[in-house]
Design an enzyme around this catalytic site. Structure first.
Site, PDB file in Angstrom:
ATOM      1  N   SER A 241       0.845  -1.195   0.000  1.00 51.12           N
ATOM      2  CA  SER A 241       0.000   0.000   0.000  1.00 51.12           C
ATOM      3  C   SER A 241       0.876   1.240   0.000  1.00 51.12           C
ATOM      4  O   SER A 241       2.100   1.155   0.105  1.00 51.12           O
ATOM      5  CB  SER A 241      -0.907   0.008   1.232  1.00 51.12           C
ATOM      6  OG  SER A 241      -0.139   0.356   2.366  1.00 51.12           O
ATOM      7  N   LYS A 242       0.221   2.366  -0.098  1.00 48.30           N
ATOM      8  CA  LYS A 242       0.898   3.665  -0.163  1.00 48.30           C
ATOM      9  C   LYS A 242       1.906   3.838   0.994  1.00 48.30           C
ATOM     10  O   LYS A 242       2.947   4.457   0.834  1.00 48.30           O
ATOM     11  CB  LYS A 242      -0.191   4.752  -0.108  1.00 48.30           C
ATOM     12  CG  LYS A 242       0.233   6.113  -0.588  1.00 48.30           C
ATOM     13  CD  LYS A 242       0.226   6.239  -2.106  1.00 48.30           C
ATOM     14  CE  LYS A 242       1.248   7.276  -2.539  1.00 48.30           C
ATOM     15  NZ  LYS A 242       2.060   6.969  -3.660  1.00 48.30           N
TER      16      LYS A 242
END
Ligand code: GLU
Length: 466
Positions: A241-242
């Protein structure tokens, strides 16, 4: 004769090319290219709310950066809606699908009752076996008659045999009441019509495979070879994820990773060939197979990526590197190099590419050739310069004036010069780097002198002592 391999990448254009998508595309590309097959591209743009032309352009750009060329024109799934509807109608005509007139309220009520009774909430339409004579003049959807007995086995090349009980499959909708096809139908029809023989995609689609197989079987079409690959995780083992850093393939271009290194790293992400870490595209094409794909999620490791990128930069052709660096600068929104800078860069490439893991690192080392006089010195360079008296460098300039400008002679001259000042060349190297480059991290002093030439070298020394 075995059938030629046809693979495809089928992104939904709702954003940039995700690093996971790039890896899926790469696996499909490697599999096809290594077998003289075809690699096709289909843009799954049926979701009109979320699909944008910008996202399609970004995906195409990301693939172009990675060198993942596809055969033929990209197919738009949305544009094939009539064909998808045609297949739904054919299934209807063949008695493999039926018109379902149930309203949303009826379906909700069915589910509610099933829940209270502690039964499966899979919708069982009363219209499955209804006589056409009983059909009302009302909106309907077309549902497939999914098998209810037995099992569906997905023979997956990565996951092994995955068995699903058919009583867990519902009669999914193929065509909505407004006549639009559902995504699941579109995928199957497109894969069939495009002649796709191998479907390699993320294992988040494994559940879809069972439902898609009911369509293949109802149509009597050959089921493709399935290979559902585990997703990519971050270094902490959680879904990428980010939080873990950049997710867009092109962000890596803008950070200055070379495409060859990125391809090599993405190929290693979930696939292996013995202990080989570094390999070329042709090796990857030759070696790539399903046996080497692991069953557990691979972890993204920036250090490994950098390491491989460094090895690829080191063996790349100088002119190709220069070209890729100018593309990197454009992607990163940095000023382009002038022709003179670009030529200088290529001439110096042999002594720049050895230990640079990224293009920014390479360009930092190239500062001496990219910057022009008077050089601005960074803090480290200022410090290095201050470690010797100006006098020493001043004394050096006339000697360089008369030196023969070849590596061995320059080395000999500087060693003798250092000795005459009761020191070693090593002690003079820092200040000389600072004078010639304005930086502390540079190629060797001799490489810089040879590339800059006598006049520029002397002028820079004078600037530093002036
Ligand atoms: N469009 C799907 C996605 O972007 C892929 C579907 C498929 O590969 O079958 O996740």
């Amino acid at each position: 004769m075995t059938q030629p391999v046809v693979t495809r990448f089928a992104p939904s254009p709702t954003g940039f090319l995700h690093i996971g998508g790039a890896r899926t595309a790469l696996f499909n590309w490697l599999y096809a290219r290594g077998r003289g097959g075809k690699f096709l591209l289909r843009i799954e743009d049926t979701d009109r709310e979320r699909s944008t032309p910008e996202a399609t352009a970004a995906i195409l750009q990301g693939m172009a950066w990675l060198g993942l060329d596809h055969d033929g024109e990209a197919v738009s799934q949305f544009e094939r809606a009539d064909r998808h509807a045609e297949v739904a109608n054919q299934l209807l005509a063949d008695g493999k699908a039926y018109k379902c007139f149930a309203t949303q309220e009826e379906i909700a009520a069915f589910r509610e009752q099933a829940k209270t009774a502690g039964k499966s909430t899979l919708y069982r339409s009363p219209w499955r076996d209804a006589d056409a004579a009983s059909h009302p003049d009302a909106p309907y959807v077309i549902r497939i008659k999914a098998p209810r007995d037995g099992v569906t086995v997905i023979k997956d090349q990565v996951q092994g045999d995955v068995t699903i009980r058919n009583d867990q499959l519902d009669d999914m909708v193929l065509l909505r009441s407004d006549g639009t096809p559902v995504y699941m139908l579109a995928v199957v029809v497109d894969d069939h019509d495009m002649g796709v023989t191998h479907v390699i995609r993320g294992d988040d689609h494994l559940n879809n495979a069972a439902r898609q197989m009911t369509i293949y079987e109802a149509m009597g079409w050959d089921v493709p070879v399935w290979a559902h690959i585990p997703l990519i995780h971050g270094p902490d083992g959680k879904k990428l994820s980010k939080r873990h850093g950049a997710l867009g393939a092109q962000e890596y271009q803008a950070m200055g990773y070379p495409a060859a290194g990125m391809r090599n790293y993405l190929a290693r992400l979930g696939w292996s060939h013995g202990d080989d870490e570094f390999f070329t595209d042709s090796q990857a094409k030759e070696w790539f197979n399903f046996d080497g794909i692991g069953k557990s999620p691979a972890r993204f490791d920036t250090k490994k990526l950098e390491n491989l990128c460094g090895q690829h930069i080191a063996v790349s052709d100088d002119a190709a590197l220069r070209q890729e660096i100018s593309e990197y600068l454009a992607a990163a929104g940095k000023p382009a190099l002038t022709d003179a800078q670009s030529q200088g860069l290529e001439a110096a490439m042999y002594c720049l590419k050895d230990r640079a893991r990224t293009f920014p690192e390479l360009l930092e080392k190239a500062h001496f050739i990219l910057a022009s006089r008077p050089l601005e010195r960074d803090e480290k360079a200022e410090k290095a310069l201050a470690s010797v008296s100006d006098g020493i460098l001043e004394e050096l300039t006339p000697q360089l004036q008369n030196a023969s400008w070849v590596r061995d002679d320059l080395e000999a001259l500087l060693n003798v010069f250092a000795e005459a000042h009761d020191t070693k060349f090593g002690k003079l190297a820092g200040p000389l780097r600072a004078a010639l480059a304005g930086r502390a991290v540079t190629p060797s002093v001799f490489d810089m002198m040879l590339i800059l030439g006598r006049d520029e070298t002397i002028a820079r020394l004078k600037d530093a002592t002036g």
